[in-house]
Write an enzyme that holds these catalytic residues in place. Structure first.
Site, PDB file in Angstrom:
ATOM      1  N   GLU A  62      -5.359  11.430  -2.038  1.00 58.28           N
ATOM      2  CA  GLU A  62      -5.872   9.909  -2.089  1.00 58.28           C
ATOM      3  C   GLU A  62      -7.430  10.484  -2.064  1.00 58.28           C
ATOM      4  O   GLU A  62      -8.327   9.541  -2.653  1.00 58.28           O
ATOM      5  CB  GLU A  62      -6.423   9.894   0.396  1.00 58.28           C
ATOM      6  CG  GLU A  62      -7.024   8.581   0.428  1.00 58.28           C
ATOM      7  CD  GLU A  62      -7.377   8.363   2.120  1.00 58.28           C
ATOM      8  OE1 GLU A  62      -8.145   7.964   2.261  1.00 58.28           O
ATOM      9  OE2 GLU A  62      -6.656   9.364   2.521  1.00 58.28           O
ATOM     10  N   ASP A  66      -8.032   7.776  -5.308  1.00 60.78           N
ATOM     11  CA  ASP A  66      -9.612   6.632  -4.823  1.00 60.78           C
ATOM     12  C   ASP A  66     -10.208   6.693  -5.815  1.00 60.78           C
ATOM     13  O   ASP A  66     -10.835   5.941  -7.004  1.00 60.78           O
ATOM     14  CB  ASP A  66     -10.168   7.014  -4.308  1.00 60.78           C
ATOM     15  CG  ASP A  66     -11.213   6.637  -4.079  1.00 60.78           C
ATOM     16  OD1 ASP A  66     -11.940   4.835  -3.375  1.00 60.78           O
ATOM     17  OD2 ASP A  66     -13.064   6.886  -4.235  1.00 60.78           O
ATOM     18  N   ASN A 131      -4.295   4.397   2.641  1.00 61.21           N
ATOM     19  CA  ASN A 131      -4.491   5.589   1.813  1.00 61.21           C
ATOM     20  C   ASN A 131      -3.336   6.232   1.556  1.00 61.21           C
ATOM     21  O   ASN A 131      -3.829   6.294   0.516  1.00 61.21           O
ATOM     22  CB  ASN A 131      -4.790   5.619   3.205  1.00 61.21           C
ATOM     23  CG  ASN A 131      -6.063   5.534   4.482  1.00 61.21           C
ATOM     24  OD1 ASN A 131      -6.885   5.307   3.888  1.00 61.21           O
ATOM     25  ND2 ASN A 131      -6.319   5.672   5.536  1.00 61.21           N
ATOM     26  N   GLU A 134      -3.611   4.992  -2.100  1.00 63.99           N
ATOM     27  CA  GLU A 134      -4.387   5.812  -3.058  1.00 63.99           C
ATOM     28  C   GLU A 134      -3.221   6.968  -2.898  1.00 63.99           C
ATOM     29  O   GLU A 134      -4.145   7.937  -3.917  1.00 63.99           O
ATOM     30  CB  GLU A 134      -5.940   5.872  -2.251  1.00 63.99           C
ATOM     31  CG  GLU A 134      -6.939   4.662  -2.136  1.00 63.99           C
ATOM     32  CD  GLU A 134      -8.152   4.627  -1.590  1.00 63.99           C
ATOM     33  OE1 GLU A 134      -8.681   4.939  -1.838  1.00 63.99           O
ATOM     34  OE2 GLU A 134      -7.834   5.419  -0.566  1.00 63.99           O
TER      35      GLU A 134
END
Length: 246
Positions: A62, A66, A131, A134
């Site tokens: 994650e 991101d 979440n 990502e």
């Protein structure tokens, strides 16, 4: 949850084909290392560890996803809006990768169906959708590199969702917008938060938003943050003309 576990457990071997084929359909290519994607949907409650004894869950992916998402979006905005300064580009990127938008992307792909967890899906918060979206991007980067990651983001995020003129008028946070306006106009503001337990037994938080000592808006929600945002949105519409003409 039983069905979800069955889907995931049957996917442990690429030969079985269930998880592999579902990933191929979402990604648009055949995964090279399916284990990256299995990790992308493993919740920390599963308490799994890898061969080196490290925790095996989606949280590190994650983090990586991101960063990759922000990088691709930043490059796209840089190329598409040559007149935009740093502040403009930063705000626009924030609108595209807002938690609300990421949750929407995760829901649209129905990624929750792949999550392996000891916690019932119904207990997950709303942010689980963003979440794992990502984490999926992080897995793509590890599996096929930057170009594949960029292609996926272009196809799933930028082309269907990024409309720059519309985004320019989108408000990310009414609370931030209202506070910025109050500070510029030298107005005082105060959020008074209190417990507001409803008749249904669920805990709520109430908020009274005052500007220059006068209560402008009230709201209630299941968290302080949501209640403050909702009250700020209501206050925004009270002062909308003044704020937009600042």
């Amino acid at each position: 949850m039983g069905i979800l576990k069955k889907i995931f457990s049957n996917s442990r071997s690429p030969e079985d084909g269930i998880f592999f084929s579902k990933m191929e359909k979402i990604l648009g290519y055949k995964p090279v290392n399916i284990e990256y994607f299995q990790k992308a949907f493993t919740h920390r409650s599963s308490n799994k560890i890898d061969g080196s004894g490290n925790p095996m869950n989606y949280e590190r992916l994650e983090f990586l996803g991101d960063a990759m998402l922000g990088s691709v979006i930043a490059a796209h905005l840089y190329n598409q809006v040559p007149t935009g300064d740093e502040g403009y580009l930063t705000k626009m990127r924030s609108k595209i990768v807002s938690r609300e938008h990421l949750n929407e992307l995760g829901r649209d792909l129905n990624l929750i169906q792949f999550v392996e967890s000891k916690v019932p899906v119904s207990h997950f918060g709303e942010n689980i959708h963003g979440n794992i979206f990502e984490a999926l991007i992080g897995a793509i980067f590890l599996d096929k590199g930057y170009v594949a990651c960029e292609n996926f983001i272009m196809k799933k995020v930028i082309k269907p969702y990024v409309d720059i003129p519309k985004l320019e008028g989108k408000v990310i946070s009414y609370k931030s917008l209202l506070i910025e306006w109050c500070q510029k106009e030298k107005r005082t503001f105060n959020f008074e938060v209190y417990d507001d337990n409803g008749n249904d037994g669920q805990k709520f938080f109430g908020v009274k938003l005052s500007i220059d000592g006068k209560i402008i808006a009230k709201a209630r929600a299941t968290s302080k943050k949501k209640a403050e945002e909702k009250a700020s949105q209501r206050a925004y519409f009270v002062f909308q003309e003044k704020i937009n003409n600042k």
